[in-house]
Design a protein around this motif. Structure first.
Motif, mmCIF file in Angstrom:
data_model
loop_
_atom_site.group_PDB
_atom_site.id
_atom_site.type_symbol
_atom_site.label_atom_id
_atom_site.label_comp_id
_atom_site.label_asym_id
_atom_site.label_seq_id
_atom_site.Cartn_x
_atom_site.Cartn_y
_atom_site.Cartn_z
ATOM 1 N N GLU A 196 0.859 -1.133 0.038
ATOM 2 C CA GLU A 196 -0.068 0.065 -0.057
ATOM 3 C C GLU A 196 1.045 1.306 -0.022
ATOM 4 O O GLU A 196 1.807 1.328 0.550
ATOM 5 C CB GLU A 196 -1.175 -0.001 1.089
ATOM 6 N N PRO A 197 0.528 2.231 -0.825
ATOM 7 C CA PRO A 197 1.334 3.678 -0.732
ATOM 8 C C PRO A 197 1.383 4.190 0.742
ATOM 9 O O PRO A 197 0.244 4.002 1.369
ATOM 10 C CB PRO A 197 0.579 4.502 -1.778
ATOM 11 N N THR A 198 2.197 4.966 1.034
ATOM 12 C CA THR A 198 2.305 5.548 2.229
ATOM 13 C C THR A 198 1.506 6.845 1.989
ATOM 14 O O THR A 198 1.421 7.671 0.916
ATOM 15 C CB THR A 198 3.848 6.076 2.602
ATOM 16 N N LEU B 60 -5.497 -6.837 -6.745
ATOM 17 C CA LEU B 60 -4.408 -6.485 -7.267
ATOM 18 C C LEU B 60 -4.114 -7.102 -8.659
ATOM 19 O O LEU B 60 -4.767 -8.109 -8.942
ATOM 20 C CB LEU B 60 -3.088 -7.199 -6.464
ATOM 21 N N PRO B 61 -3.466 -6.412 -9.772
ATOM 22 C CA PRO B 61 -3.345 -7.060 -11.008
ATOM 23 C C PRO B 61 -2.898 -8.253 -10.907
ATOM 24 O O PRO B 61 -1.974 -8.785 -9.951
ATOM 25 C CB PRO B 61 -2.294 -6.178 -11.765
ATOM 26 N N LYS B 62 -3.031 -9.315 -11.736
ATOM 27 C CA LYS B 62 -2.811 -10.834 -11.405
ATOM 28 C C LYS B 62 -1.390 -10.983 -11.524
ATOM 29 O O LYS B 62 -0.762 -11.872 -10.548
ATOM 30 C CB LYS B 62 -3.458 -11.597 -12.749
ATOM 31 N N ILE B 63 -0.482 -10.197 -12.203
ATOM 32 C CA ILE B 63 0.864 -10.432 -12.073
ATOM 33 C C ILE B 63 1.669 -10.259 -10.563
ATOM 34 O O ILE B 63 2.483 -10.750 -10.549
ATOM 35 C CB ILE B 63 1.552 -9.328 -13.204
ATOM 36 N N PHE B 64 0.776 -9.330 -9.640
ATOM 37 C CA PHE B 64 1.488 -9.281 -8.388
ATOM 38 C C PHE B 64 0.657 -10.229 -7.307
ATOM 39 O O PHE B 64 1.066 -10.416 -6.351
ATOM 40 C CB PHE B 64 1.023 -7.894 -8.113
ATOM 41 N N GLN B 65 -0.344 -10.983 -7.786
ATOM 42 C CA GLN B 65 -0.743 -11.779 -6.955
ATOM 43 C C GLN B 65 -0.226 -13.228 -6.921
ATOM 44 O O GLN B 65 0.577 -13.712 -7.923
ATOM 45 C CB GLN B 65 -2.162 -12.538 -7.649
ATOM 46 N N ALA B 66 -0.086 -13.780 -5.759
ATOM 47 C CA ALA B 66 0.526 -15.121 -5.631
ATOM 48 C C ALA B 66 -0.009 -15.957 -6.384
ATOM 49 O O ALA B 66 -0.944 -16.259 -6.911
ATOM 50 C CB ALA B 66 0.491 -15.467 -3.927
#
Length: 137
Positions: free
Chosen positions: A25-27, A44-50
């Motif tokens: 998360e952004p600060t 989250l976009p799929k590329i960042f999902q586990a």
């Protein structure tokens, strides 16, 4: 074959928390300065999902495909292999596929391909895998 100069290459690379490739998360300061627009998208976009593959879970879906580097010595991994694969792990890749690894010396693409036909080959490959795990790959 390990380097006579470096006992643990991990000492040269600072472990970041969270590691690169992990969505955070952004600060409030990043939002205030205009570098972010609130919360991360949900989901989250799929590329960042586990990604779960049977009993293994990758932290994201960035995958480094195998590359034949032709840098082994009699099938043994070298410090080159350690640094080559480490660069991708340090930058956040969730999955790294190691190059072709011959199960017989006659089955290699070249005399400089990795091997696993001797039990002694395991130590060098294990060293690489253990190092990559330190960065979350």
């Amino acid at each position: 074959m390990s380097s006579p100069f470096v006992s643990d290459p991990h000492q040269f690379y600072q472990v970041q928390d969270p590691s690169p490739g992990t969505a955070v998360e952004p600060t409030p300061l990043e939002i205030e300065q205009g570098f972010a627009a609130g919360k991360n998208p949900d989901p989250l976009p799929k590329i960042f999902q586990a990604l779960r593959l049977r009993s293994c879970t990758a932290k994201n879906r960035f995958c480094v495909s195998p590359m034949c580097m032709y840098s082994a010595q009699d099938g043994y991994s070298t410090d080159f292999h350690l640094s080559h694969y480490s660069q991708f792990s340090i930058r956040g890749a969730g999955i790294i596929l190691v190059e072709a690894t011959g199960v017989l010396p006659e089955g290699r693409i070249s005399p400089n391909c990795l091997g696993i036909w001797k039990d002694e080959h395991i130590e060098g490959l294990k060293r690489i895998v253990s190092h990559l795990h330190k960065y979350g790959t």
